[in-house]
Write a protein that holds these residues in place. Structure first.
Motif, PDB file in Angstrom:
ATOM      1  N   ILE A  29       1.043  -1.648   0.202  1.00 48.22           N
ATOM      2  CA  ILE A  29      -0.434   0.316   0.464  1.00 48.22           C
ATOM      3  C   ILE A  29       0.540   1.626   0.106  1.00 48.22           C
ATOM      4  N   TYR A  30       0.827   2.720  -1.034  1.00 49.62           N
ATOM      5  CA  TYR A  30       1.233   2.795  -0.892  1.00 49.62           C
ATOM      6  C   TYR A  30       0.809   4.369  -0.710  1.00 49.62           C
ATOM      7  N   PHE A  31       1.387   4.760   0.803  1.00 41.18           N
ATOM      8  CA  PHE A  31       0.481   6.554   1.012  1.00 41.18           C
ATOM      9  C   PHE A  31       1.672   7.616   0.520  1.00 41.18           C
ATOM     10  N   CYS A  32       1.120   9.240   0.662  1.00 37.65           N
ATOM     11  CA  CYS A  32       1.440  10.275   0.433  1.00 37.65           C
ATOM     12  C   CYS A  32       1.618  10.573   1.826  1.00 37.65           C
ATOM     13  N   ALA A  33       2.725  11.804   2.012  1.00 37.21           N
ATOM     14  CA  ALA A  33       2.358  11.990   2.923  1.00 37.21           C
ATOM     15  C   ALA A  33       3.201  12.935   3.019  1.00 37.21           C
ATOM     16  N   THR A  34       2.862  14.453   3.711  1.00 34.77           N
ATOM     17  CA  THR A  34       3.289  15.853   3.424  1.00 34.77           C
ATOM     18  C   THR A  34       3.660  16.623   5.244  1.00 34.77           C
ATOM     19  N   GLY A  35       4.614  17.379   5.167  1.00 35.27           N
ATOM     20  CA  GLY A  35       4.885  17.550   6.629  1.00 35.27           C
ATOM     21  C   GLY A  35       5.578  19.494   6.210  1.00 35.27           C
ATOM     22  N   ARG A  36       5.784  20.018   7.490  1.00 40.17           N
ATOM     23  CA  ARG A  36       6.369  21.648   7.113  1.00 40.17           C
ATOM     24  C   ARG A  36       7.530  21.596   7.875  1.00 40.17           C
ATOM     25  N   ASN A  37       9.234  21.749   6.688  1.00 42.64           N
ATOM     26  CA  ASN A  37       9.940  22.108   7.498  1.00 42.64           C
ATOM     27  C   ASN A  37      10.660  20.414   7.658  1.00 42.64           C
ATOM     28  N   ILE A  38      11.018  19.855   6.319  1.00 43.71           N
ATOM     29  CA  ILE A  38      11.130  18.245   7.424  1.00 43.71           C
ATOM     30  C   ILE A  38      12.533  18.091   7.174  1.00 43.71           C
ATOM     31  N   VAL A  39      13.278  17.827   7.669  1.00 47.06           N
ATOM     32  CA  VAL A  39      14.668  17.462   7.587  1.00 47.06           C
ATOM     33  C   VAL A  39      15.321  16.474   6.921  1.00 47.06           C
ATOM     34  N   SER A  40      14.746  15.474   7.568  1.00 48.33           N
ATOM     35  CA  SER A  40      15.157  14.599   7.345  1.00 48.33           C
ATOM     36  C   SER A  40      14.117  13.631   6.704  1.00 48.33           C
ATOM     37  N   THR A  41      14.174  13.482   5.551  1.00 47.60           N
ATOM     38  CA  THR A  41      12.777  13.430   4.194  1.00 47.60           C
ATOM     39  C   THR A  41      12.549  12.241   4.067  1.00 47.60           C
ATOM     40  N   MET A  42      13.097  10.822   4.596  1.00 47.78           N
ATOM     41  CA  MET A  42      13.383   9.327   4.601  1.00 47.78           C
ATOM     42  C   MET A  42      12.596   9.055   5.818  1.00 47.78           C
ATOM     43  N   VAL A  43      12.494   9.888   7.359  1.00 51.17           N
ATOM     44  CA  VAL A  43      11.590   9.679   8.764  1.00 51.17           C
ATOM     45  C   VAL A  43      10.446  10.032   8.454  1.00 51.17           C
ATOM     46  N   ASP A  44       9.295   9.121   8.726  1.00 51.27           N
ATOM     47  CA  ASP A  44       8.043   8.786   8.887  1.00 51.27           C
ATOM     48  C   ASP A  44       7.387   9.919   9.548  1.00 51.27           C
ATOM     49  N   SER A  45       8.007   9.865  10.469  1.00 45.86           N
ATOM     50  CA  SER A  45       7.538  10.693  12.275  1.00 45.86           C
ATOM     51  C   SER A  45       7.671  12.690  11.652  1.00 45.86           C
ATOM     52  N   GLU A  46       8.713  12.407  10.424  1.00 41.24           N
ATOM     53  CA  GLU A  46       8.729  14.408  10.326  1.00 41.24           C
ATOM     54  C   GLU A  46       6.931  14.691   9.666  1.00 41.24           C
ATOM     55  N   TYR A  47       6.725  13.411   9.301  1.00 37.88           N
ATOM     56  CA  TYR A  47       5.604  14.166   8.510  1.00 37.88           C
ATOM     57  C   TYR A  47       4.717  14.353   9.522  1.00 37.88           C
ATOM     58  N   ASP A  48       3.546  15.548   8.950  1.00 39.70           N
ATOM     59  CA  ASP A  48       2.280  15.766   9.546  1.00 39.70           C
ATOM     60  C   ASP A  48       1.131  14.920   9.056  1.00 39.70           C
ATOM     61  N   TYR A  49       0.831  15.071   7.904  1.00 42.06           N
ATOM     62  CA  TYR A  49      -0.737  14.756   7.456  1.00 42.06           C
ATOM     63  C   TYR A  49      -0.473  13.896   6.310  1.00 42.06           C
ATOM     64  N   TRP A  50      -1.314  12.012   6.267  1.00 45.32           N
ATOM     65  CA  TRP A  50      -0.764  11.053   5.407  1.00 45.32           C
ATOM     66  C   TRP A  50      -2.611  10.836   4.769  1.00 45.32           C
ATOM     67  N   GLY A  51      -2.498  10.650   3.246  1.00 45.62           N
ATOM     68  CA  GLY A  51      -3.327  10.089   2.783  1.00 45.62           C
ATOM     69  C   GLY A  51      -4.390   8.542   3.588  1.00 45.62           C
ATOM     70  N   GLN A  52      -5.127   7.888   2.165  1.00 47.14           N
ATOM     71  CA  GLN A  52      -5.186   7.282   2.765  1.00 47.14           C
ATOM     72  C   GLN A  52      -4.794   5.791   2.600  1.00 47.14           C
ATOM     73  N   GLY A  53      -3.642   5.759   1.269  1.00 48.74           N
ATOM     74  CA  GLY A  53      -3.350   4.627   1.177  1.00 48.74           C
ATOM     75  C   GLY A  53      -4.001   4.240  -0.960  1.00 48.74           C
ATOM     76  N   THR A  54      -3.118   3.643  -1.080  1.00 52.92           N
ATOM     77  CA  THR A  54      -3.789   3.731  -2.207  1.00 52.92           C
ATOM     78  C   THR A  54      -3.074   1.759  -3.286  1.00 52.92           C
ATOM     79  N   GLN A  55      -3.179   0.282  -3.226  1.00 49.41           N
ATOM     80  CA  GLN A  55      -3.257  -0.443  -3.204  1.00 49.41           C
ATOM     81  C   GLN A  55      -1.958  -0.809  -4.288  1.00 49.41           C
ATOM     82  N   VAL A  56      -0.510  -1.280  -4.451  1.00 49.70           N
ATOM     83  CA  VAL A  56      -0.764  -1.449  -5.493  1.00 49.70           C
ATOM     84  C   VAL A  56       0.174  -3.355  -5.744  1.00 49.70           C
TER      85      VAL A  56
END
Length: 126
Positions: A95-122
């Motif tokens: 399942i692939y999720f889109c996420a966004t956050g502000r002023n992210i330093v470590s783009t690979m770290v999921d806890s840096e992101y504040d908002y997430w989509g519902q996901g889409t299956q691949v």
């Protein structure tokens, strides 16, 4: 508040291609400060980073497992982010999720992101 809506998932054969789309909604999305990323989660596994793009500069980051096969891009006028996936492998199934956050330093770290989509299956079939 920001809302993300993913689309474009589906079933594809090994070696095939898929394009995922993430549409961003919300007036608090800041084009100068926000990063948009794609993560994925396979059954029984932890969520992992796939790719990210810093909106203002267009700087991209990729997981080693997808480098050379996946491309992330953004459309500033539509506020969308695409993930073009080529040469797909069975291990890309998730399942692939889109996420966004502000002023992210470590783009690979999921806890840096504040908002997430519902996901889409691949699903990549062999």
């Amino acid at each position: 508040q920001v809302r993300l809506v993913e689309s474009g998932g589906g079933l594809v054969q090994v070696g095939g291609s898929l394009s995922l789309n993430c549409e961003v909604f919300g007036r608090t999305f800041n084009r100068y400060r926000n990063t948009v990323g794609w993560f994925r989660q396979a059954p029984g596994k932890e969520r992992e980073f796939v790719a990210a793009i810093t909106w203002y500069s267009g700087t991209t980051t990729y997981a080693d497992s997808v480098k050379g096969r996946f491309t992330i891009s953004r459309d500033n006028s539509k506020l969308t982010v695409d993930l073009q996936m080529n040469s797909l492998k069975p291990e890309d199934t998730a399942i692939y999720f889109c996420a966004t956050g502000r002023n992210i330093v470590s783009t690979m770290v999921d806890s840096e992101y504040d908002y997430w989509g519902q996901g889409t299956q691949v699903t990549v079939s062999s």
